[in-house]
Scaffold this active site. Structure first.
Site, PDB file in Angstrom:
ATOM      1  N   GLY A   1       0.812  -1.214   0.000  1.00  0.00           N
ATOM      2  CA  GLY A   1       0.000   0.000   0.000  1.00  0.00           C
ATOM      3  C   GLY A   1       0.844   1.261   0.000  1.00  0.00           C
TER       4      GLY A   1
ATOM      5  N   THR B   1       5.249   1.061   6.156  1.00  0.00           N
ATOM      6  CA  THR B   1       3.872   0.589   6.271  1.00  0.00           C
ATOM      7  C   THR B   1       3.083   1.438   7.244  1.00  0.00           C
ATOM      8  OG1 THR B   1       2.402  -1.177   6.959  1.00  0.00           O
ATOM      9  CG2 THR B   1       4.565  -1.206   7.941  1.00  0.00           C
ATOM     10  N   VAL B   2       1.953   1.944   6.762  1.00  0.00           N
ATOM     11  CA  VAL B   2       1.065   2.682   7.659  1.00  0.00           C
ATOM     12  C   VAL B   2       0.575   1.783   8.787  1.00  0.00           C
ATOM     13  CG1 VAL B   2       0.288   4.400   5.981  1.00  0.00           C
ATOM     14  CG2 VAL B   2      -0.937   2.230   6.158  1.00  0.00           C
ATOM     15  N   ASP B   3       0.579   0.469   8.553  1.00  0.00           N
ATOM     16  CA  ASP B   3       0.080  -0.459   9.576  1.00  0.00           C
ATOM     17  C   ASP B   3       0.964  -0.485  10.818  1.00  0.00           C
ATOM     18  OD1 ASP B   3      -2.156  -1.249   8.155  1.00  0.00           O
ATOM     19  OD2 ASP B   3      -1.097  -2.845   7.099  1.00  0.00           O
TER      20      ASP B   3
ATOM     21  N   GLY C   1      -6.210  -0.890   8.969  1.00  0.00           N
ATOM     22  CA  GLY C   1      -5.486  -1.710   9.943  1.00  0.00           C
ATOM     23  C   GLY C   1      -5.936  -3.141   9.799  1.00  0.00           C
TER      24      GLY C   1
ATOM     25  N   ARG D   1      -4.140   7.168   4.130  1.00  0.00           N
ATOM     26  CA  ARG D   1      -2.729   6.798   4.043  1.00  0.00           C
ATOM     27  C   ARG D   1      -1.929   7.651   3.075  1.00  0.00           C
ATOM     28  NH1 ARG D   1      -3.403   0.785   1.242  1.00  0.00           N
ATOM     29  NH2 ARG D   1      -3.993   1.486  -0.834  1.00  0.00           N
TER      30      ARG D   1
END
Lengths: 405, 405
Positions: free
Chosen positions: B12, B135-137, B183, B295
Site C-alpha cells: 500500500g 507501512t502505515v500499519d 489496519g 494513508r
C-alpha cells in the site's frame, strides 16, 4: 434605540460557518445600536430553551480564531418548528429584547427565518431578521454559491486526487476505487471531485450526480470501458444517487433513517457499488467515504471561502442595522479570473425551501462527468491551485531479455 | 567495481514512501560505486517484466519534490513470487548488472527481499539487498515504528477531532458517529485516533482494536453508557475487528475478497455498526470511512515522518555501499521529549512475515480505549501539536422565562 442581537446556526457544520460568526460578532462590536451580542446554543433549540450565551464575554482572540476553527462553535441542530414553537420564539425574543436575529443555515433555515420575520411583523415586535447563507450542499438559489461549498470542494479535490494517486500506484491489485461524497439531492459536492483530474488517463474517470437517474447497466459498461483502456478506474458518486424508479442505491435498507425534516439519511452507495462491480465485472473494488470529515476539514479549507463566509456575516449584521429585514445575503461573482465577488440581498421567501440543482450545462451528455463550464465555475471557489506534486518522467531502461510469460 | 542500483516499492502507498525514494536517490548520487540508478515500475512486477526506469534522467527538483508527493511515484503492487519468479529476478539482476537492490515495503516485502538475498548468495551473484521499512500499519517488528505511520496517525488525529467537533455541533440530531480506520490485523492506526481527545466529554469516547475480540453486547452497553452521560458518542473502530469466533464484523459478506497474499480485503464495519446501533439502541448513527485517503494525505503528513522516511532510504543505500546485505533499516527512539531517533539495522529474517501487534500495555483494561503509555509513544511521531482551534467560553445569559416543555 439599542437592542440585543441573537445569532444562531443551523443544519450541518462546515469548515467556515464559524468565520460567519466571527464576521457577525466583529461587525456588531462596531455598532452602538447593538447592545448585547448573544449566541443560541444548538441553533433554534437554544432559543426555544433559552440557552443563550453572551458573546461579549468571549476573548476577542477566540472570536478571531473562529476563522481557523471548523464545525459550529455555538452548536447546531436540525429541528422543524411547530406553530407553538413560533410563539415561544417570540416570547424569548421579547424577554431578552432581541431586536436583531441572524440565522445561518440552508434553505430550511431560511424558511424558519422568514416565518419568524413574518410573525414578528404580525405582532408588531420590532425584529430585524437576516439570513446568512451556509451549506456545503451549495443548493441555495440566487446566490452564486454558498459559503462552505468552496472548502468542501477543496477537500474533495485534494482527497480525490490523493485517492487517484493511490489507485494509480496499486492498480495491479486494486483496480477500481469508488469515492462516495455527500450531497443529499444535488451533485454540487460530487461534481467538485473533477478538480482532481489533470489528464485523460488520471482519475477521476467517471462522476455520477443525483441530477440524473443512475442506470446500472450503463454504469457497468462505462466502468468496464475505462478499465479496458487504463487498467484502473476511479469513480466518484453522490450518496444521494437514485435509480430510474427514484429509489436510493443501497446495499441494505436497514440503515435508512429520516431526520426531522423528513430527509432520508443516506449512506451505503459505496458499499453497494463495490459489491455490484465485484459481482458483475469480477473486478476488485474498494471505496472511500470521507463522510462528515469532508465538510469540516480546516486543513483543506479554501481561503476565499473563509473570507466570503466572514463577509456574508458582516454584511448581514450591517444590513440589519441599516434597517433591512427578511432577507438573505447573497454572493455575486463579478469576475472569474482573477476572481472577485460582492454581496447582495435577496428576499428570504425567494430562497426558503427551494433547491438549486446542478444545471444541465454543468453535466456532460453521457451523464458521467462534468463539463468545462462547471470547472470554470468551481475552480476559483477553492481558493488557489492544488498543492504541486512531483511526476517522474520514467524514461525506460532498454530491455535485455525476452518477455516474461 | 561499480554496479547498478535497483529500487522498488511494494504494498500500500503512504504519504512518505516517496521521501524514502528521494533519500535513496539523493544518497546514491553521492557514491561513485553506484553507476545506474534504476527504479522498478509497479514494484517487483516491474522487475519480472523488465520495466525499469532510469532515475538519473529525472530532474533533481522532481526527485526533491517527492518529499511533498504522496502515494508511490514508481508504482507498487501486491504480488507473491513463485519459485520460477525468483529465477527470473536473478536473470534480470544479472542482465542489468544490478549490484544493489533496495526494497521498500512491509513484512511481506521483507520476506521477498530476504529470499532474493539468499538466492543471490546461493548462486554467487554479488547482490546487496536492503529492506526499507514502509507501512502505515506500523506492524514491523524491532523497529520502534514504521515510516508512514506518523502521517496516517496525524491524519486520523486531525480527521477524528474534526469529526468529533461535527458530532458535538449536531448531536441533537446525529448522536452517534463511527470512524472506521484501516489496519488489517493490528490496531496501531485506529489507536492513533485517541490523539484527537482533549477532555472526558469530547470524543473519541470509545476505541476498539482488533487485538481484542469484539463482543457486541459489551459494545452496546459501552455505547449506551457514554450516550447517557454526554448525549453523544464518537466510536473509532478498525476495519479488521473480529468477533469472539474470529469472524470479521461485516454487514454482508459479498464484498469480502482476498488479495494475492491471502489477506482478506476488509470493509463494512462502519455500515454494520450503524445498523446494529440504530437497530438495538434506537440511536441515529452515521459513519466516516476515509479509506485509502488516510494513508496518502500530504496535507496532514507528519514532518518527522517525512524526515525519517528520507533517512531510512538514505541509510539503506549507504549501508549497502558499505557492504551490508540482507538487512532492514530500523528506527530507534533514543529520546521522547524532545523526540530524537537514530537508525539501526536488523536481519531481514527477524522482520519477514512477522507482525507486531499493539501490546497489552497500550490497551486499557476495558478493551475500549488506549492507555497513557500509548499516547506517549505516538504523540511525537505526528510531528507537532494539532492545529489550534478556538473554544468559546459560552457564559450563559440569565434565563427570564419558565422552562419550555
Amino acid at each position: 434605540m439599542s437592542h440585543n442581537l441573537l445569532v444562531a446556526q443551523s443544519g450541518g457544520p462546515t469548515a467556515v460557518i464559524n468565520s460567519s460568526i466571527c464576521g457577525i460578532v466583529e461587525e456588531a462590536l462596531q455598532h452602538e445600536r447593538i447592545r448585547g451580542i448573544y449566541g443560541a446554543v444548538n441553533g433554534i433549540l437554544g432559543v426555544l430553551h433559552e440557552e443563550l450565551v453572551d458573546l461579549r464575554l468571549e476573548d476577542p482572540s477566540s472570536i478571531r480564531n473562529l476563522m481557523n476553527t471548523p464545525s459550529a462553535a455555538l452548536g447546531s441542530c436540525r429541528y422543524k418548528l411547530s406553530a407553538r414553537d413560533f410563539d415561544r420564539l417570540m416570547e424569548v425574543f421579547i424577554a431578552h429584547d432581541i431586536g436583531y436575529f441572524l440565522y445561518a443555515g440552508g434553505n430550511d433555515s431560511m424558511d424558519t427565518a422568514h416565518k419568524v420575520a413574518n410573525l414578528a411583523a404580525e405582532r408588531n415586535h420590532e425584529l430585524r431578521v437576516m439570513g446568512v447563507p451556509k451549506t456545503v450542499d451549495n443548493d441555495l438559489r440566487i446566490t452564486d454559491h454558498c459559503p462552505g461549498y468552496g472548502s468542501v470542494s477543496r477537500f474533495n479535490a485534494i482527497a480525490t486526487r490523493d485517492s487517484c494517486l493511490d489507485t494509480e500506484a496499486i492498480y495491479t491489485t486494486d483496480t477500481v476505487k469508488i469515492v462516495e461524497t455527500m450531497g443529499r439531492d444535488t451533485g454540487w459536492i460530487t461534481a467538485s471531485t473533477a478538480l482532481a483530474k489533470d489528464t485523460d488517463e488520471n482519475g477521476p474517470h467517471l462522476i455520477y450526480l443525483p441530477e440524473r437517474p443512475f442506470i446500472l447497466e450503463e454504469f457497468l459498461n462505462e466502468v468496464k470501458e475505462v478499465h479496458d483502456r487504463f487498467g484502473r478506474v476511479v469513480i466518484c458518486v453522490c450518496e444521494g444517487l437514485r435509480d430510474e424508479s427514484g429509489a436510493f442505491l443501497k446495499a441494505s435498507t436497514e440503515g435508512i433513517d429520516t431526520d426531522k425534516f423528513g430527509h432520508v439519511q443516506l449512506g451505503g452507495v459505496g458499499d453497494y457499488l463495490v459489491n455490484v462491480i465485484s459481482g458483475k465485472l469480477k473486478l476488485k473494488a474498494r471505496y472511500d467515504k470521507p463522510g462528515t470529515i469532508q465538510r469540516v476539514s480546516m486543513q483543506c479549507a479554501s481561503q476565499i471561502d473563509i473570507e466570503e463566509a466572514y463577509r456574508v456575516g458582516q454584511v448581514a449584521l450591517s444590513s440589519a442595522v441599516e434597517g433591512e429585514c427578511d432577507k438573505m445575503v447573497t454572493l455575486i461573482r463579478n469576475q472569474n479570473d482573477p476572481y472577485h465577488s460582492e454581496t447582495g440581498l435577496v428576499e428570504l421567501e425567494e430562497v426558503a425551501l427551494k433547491t438549486k440543482k446542478v444545471p444541465d450545462e454543468f453535466i456532460n451528455n453521457d451523464s458521467n462527468f462534468v463539463t468545462k463550464a462547471f470547472l470554470e465555475y468551481v475552480r476559483p471557489l477553492i481558493g488557489g491551485a492544488l498543492p504541486h506534486y512531483a511526476r517522474l518522467r520514467k524514461r525506460t531502461v532498454n530491455r535485455k531479455l525476452q518477455p516474461y510469460t
